[in-house]
Write a protein that holds these residues in place. Structure first.
Motif, short mmCIF file in Angstrom:
data_model
loop_
_atom_site.label_atom_id
_atom_site.label_comp_id
_atom_site.label_asym_id
_atom_site.label_seq_id
_atom_site.Cartn_x
_atom_site.Cartn_y
_atom_site.Cartn_z
N ASP A 1 -11.19 10.68 -13.98
CA ASP A 1 -12.58 10.84 -14.37
C ASP A 1 -12.74 11.52 -15.73
N GLU A 2 -12.10 12.68 -15.90
CA GLU A 2 -12.32 13.41 -17.15
C GLU A 2 -11.22 14.44 -17.36
N PHE A 3 -11.16 14.88 -18.61
CA PHE A 3 -10.28 15.99 -18.95
C PHE A 3 -11.13 17.25 -18.98
N GLY A 4 -10.98 18.03 -17.97
CA GLY A 4 -11.78 19.23 -17.86
C GLY A 4 -11.23 20.38 -18.66
N ASP A 5 -11.94 21.50 -18.59
CA ASP A 5 -11.49 22.68 -19.32
C ASP A 5 -10.15 23.19 -18.82
N GLN B 1 -14.17 15.81 -6.77
CA GLN B 1 -13.29 15.75 -7.94
C GLN B 1 -12.04 16.60 -7.66
N TYR C 1 -2.63 20.36 -16.20
CA TYR C 1 -2.39 19.60 -17.42
C TYR C 1 -0.91 19.30 -17.66
N LEU D 1 -11.78 11.45 -9.82
CA LEU D 1 -13.02 11.23 -9.06
C LEU D 1 -12.71 10.41 -7.81
N ILE E 1 -7.13 18.13 -15.16
CA ILE E 1 -7.37 16.70 -15.28
C ILE E 1 -8.03 16.26 -13.97
N ASN E 2 -9.25 15.76 -14.05
CA ASN E 2 -10.04 15.52 -12.84
C ASN E 2 -9.98 14.07 -12.38
#
Length: 611
Positions: free
Chosen positions: A538-542, A474, A479, A548, A545-546
């Motif tokens: 893939d996802e919005f991480g803490d 990942q 952001y 994959l 922005i990830n």
């Protein structure tokens, strides 16, 4: 005497062949004879023996037609002995008794040689040897019973008595005949293999050309060199002829088998595939047959018990393997046709059926091999029934491990040299034994795991793959990155991976080198082929922005995988830089109201590791 060479003259007591031998014996007793002359006499004796043997083997009726029994002479001597005993003429009695024993000695000798020639017709040379030794032992015992200690004392007497001198001459002839008998015994013992071989040539109706070749000067010279190695010119010629015949059979046999298979309606459609499967084992089978025939010829057209057992077991193994391959090929083709016609039939049912058939074929092959090895199958099967329960109770763990071994070998979950992970242990399989499987760990320790444990545990095999070692990671970007830049970077990374020479894609080709089997399974899953390629947001991480990245390398070798992975990571860094993106890292912001200072704590994450 059976070694007769012509008709008797009035002066001859014995057959011409015996007379010749007596002359040779008396010449060898000359005190003035030289070593060279003795050698010449021995050669002449062997020549007479060889000639007599060859003539009899060419026409065995000579044993009956030309044998002299001396019945009239013996009858006359018995009458004379009785008369001389009544008259009290001891010297005449001694003379006639010795002559009578000489005739009986020749009779015993004739009977012995007749028995030996009859024993030549046995199929095995070891059986012939055993019979010949029994015949010789009986002959020796009977001839020794004819001797008398007085005879040697009589020979030492000096006398002018004509009758006593005749008795002494008869005694000399008696001992000479005993020596001739001993020479004949030595000849049969020394030339046993040759005589047995010549008799075999007689059975094959090739003795005359064989003798013609053997009598040629060049063949005699070659045979003198080859004899210490158990060979001869004829043996070499026949070995070459047999090898050429086997080679010819190998060339034409496949065509014959193909025509026969095509005539069988059930397997006619599968003839080509069946032939492809059995071509190699049949070639090896013919090679083994060639070796056996060469050994048969080398061993004077006979085979030992051990040799027969070994070759019968080998033939059983080849036949079992050929039947095994034929049944599997037919089953595989038949099952594929059935599966195409009816997709509702489960593949596991086919696989189970094939395994049952294979098991039955192997068991039958083992039983035949045990039979040819000389094992009493009735006793073995009875013993299994009577003692099976007791053995099972006494060796539960051993039996459990043994059947675990069978389960591992038949399931083909892993093999020697594979990298596996099972029961919390990881390493390369060193050996699959009858009781345990040994594994060499990566820190160079040796671990032994019972096969029963492996058969009932989850086993992860990293070596059962030919294409595809996973790269999964990942990539976190900040952001404050622009959406367009992220989208273009994802497309660029995907394109880079798709064109990368070390990354597997749907276009990546592979060669199926596995043996064809009668199983209906996904070929790519069975071989270990993974060509999935995915690059997605893939996802919005803490803290990021990830993206994959999920791909597989073409290689499964660890070092090559690391090199490919490293190159991919460098290219990803380059793409991110080109699209104005920066790697994000976890950040914790702590507000401090008193002085409004912000403390940022950075934590670097690692990429996913693949085992």
């Amino acid at each position: 005497m059976l070694f007769t060479a012509g008709l008797l003259s009035a002066e001859q007591k014995y057959d011409p062949w015996i007379e010749q031998q007596l002359q040779l014996i008396f010449k060898s007793m000359d005190e003035n004879i030289t070593q060279k002359q003795i050698h010449t006499l021995v050669q002449e004796r062997d020549r007479l023996y060889n000639h007599a043997i060859e003539q009899i083997l060419l026409d065995k009726s000579l044993l009956q037609r030309k044998e002299r029994h001396y019945d009239k002479e013996i009858f006359t001597l018995k009458k004379m002995i009785a008369i001389n005993k009544r008259r009290g003429n001891k010297e005449a009695v001694l003379r006639d008794e010795v002559q009578l024993k000489s005739y009986r000695l020749i009779q015993l000798q004739n009977r012995m040689i007749n028995k030996i020639f009859k024993a030549l017709d046995t199929k095995k040379i070891d059986t012939f040897e055993k019979k010949m030794h029994e015949i010789i032992a009986q002959d020796q015992h009977e001839i020794e019973a004819l001797d008398d200690l007085r005879y040697k004392e009589v020979l030492l007497e000096k006398t002018s008595n004509r009758i006593l001198k005749q008795a002494q001459q008869n005694i000399r002839e008696f001992y000479a005949l005993k020596e001739i008998n001993a020479d004949i015994l030595r000849y049969f013992s020394d030339e046993m293999n040759r005589i047995y071989r010549l008799n075999r040539y007689t059975r094959y109706n090739i003795l005359r050309p064989v003798l013609y070749i053997n009598h040629q000067p060049w063949a005699q010279t070659a045979n003198s060199f080859l004899k210490p190695y158990g060979l001869s010119v004829i043996k070499l010629f026949m070995m070459l002829l047999v090898s050429l015949v086997i080679l010819f059979i190998r060339k034409v046999l496949y065509g014959i088998i193909e025509r026969l298979l095509l005539r069988i309606k059930f397997i006619g459609r599968y003839a080509k595939e069946v032939l492809d499967q059995i071509r190699t084992p049949i070639s090896l089978l013919l090679l083994v047959l060639n070796v056996e025939l060469l050994l048969f010829i080398y061993n004077d057209f006979s085979s030992t018990v051990m040799m027969r057992k070994i070759f019968n077991i080998i033939y059983t193994g080849f036949v079992t393997y050929i039947v095994f391959k034929e049944l599997n090929t037919i089953a595989r083709v038949k099952m594929e046709n059935i599966h195409q016609a009816n997709h509702q039939i489960k593949s596991e049912l086919f696989n189970l059926t094939v395994k049952i058939i294979n098991f039955i074929v192997i068991i039958i092959g083992i039983l035949f091999a045990l039979h040819f090895a000389g094992v009493n199958l009735t006793a073995v099967l009875s013993g299994l029934g009577i003692g099976g329960f007791a053995v099972a109770l006494a060796a539960r763990e051993s039996l459990s491990n043994f059947f675990g071994t069978i389960s591992i070998l038949m399931s083909e979950v892993f093999s020697q040299g594979d990298w596996i992970e099972a029961d919390g242990k990881e390493g390369n399989v060193v050996e699959i034994g009858l009781r345990v499987t040994t594994i060499r760990t990566f820190d160079n320790a040796l671990i032994a795991i019972p096969n029963a444990t492996l058969a009932n545990k989850e086993v992860k095999n990293w070596s059962k793959r030919i294409i595809g070692r996973r790269i999964k990671m990942q990539i976190g970007v900040k952001y404050d990155s622009k959406r367009e830049d992220i989208q273009k970077a994802i497309e660029a990374i995907y394109e880079m991976l798709r064109e990368h020479p070390g990354i597997a894609t749907e276009k990546t080709m592979y060669q199926d080198r596995s043996k064809k089997s009668a199983k209906l399974v996904s070929k790519e899953d069975e071989l270990g082929v993974k060509r999935t390629l995915m690059v997605f947001l893939d996802e919005f991480g803490d803290s990021s922005i990830n993206i994959l990245i999920y791909a597989f390398t073409k290689t499964t070798v660890w070092r090559d995988w690391l090199e490919t992975k490293q190159d991919v990571m460098f290219k990803i860094m380059e793409i991110l830089e080109r699209h104005h993106l920066a790697f994000a890292f976890p950040t914790i912001t702590i507000d401090q109201p008193e002085n409004s200072q912000v403390l940022e704590v950075s934590c670097h994450s690692r990429l996913d590791r693949e085992s």
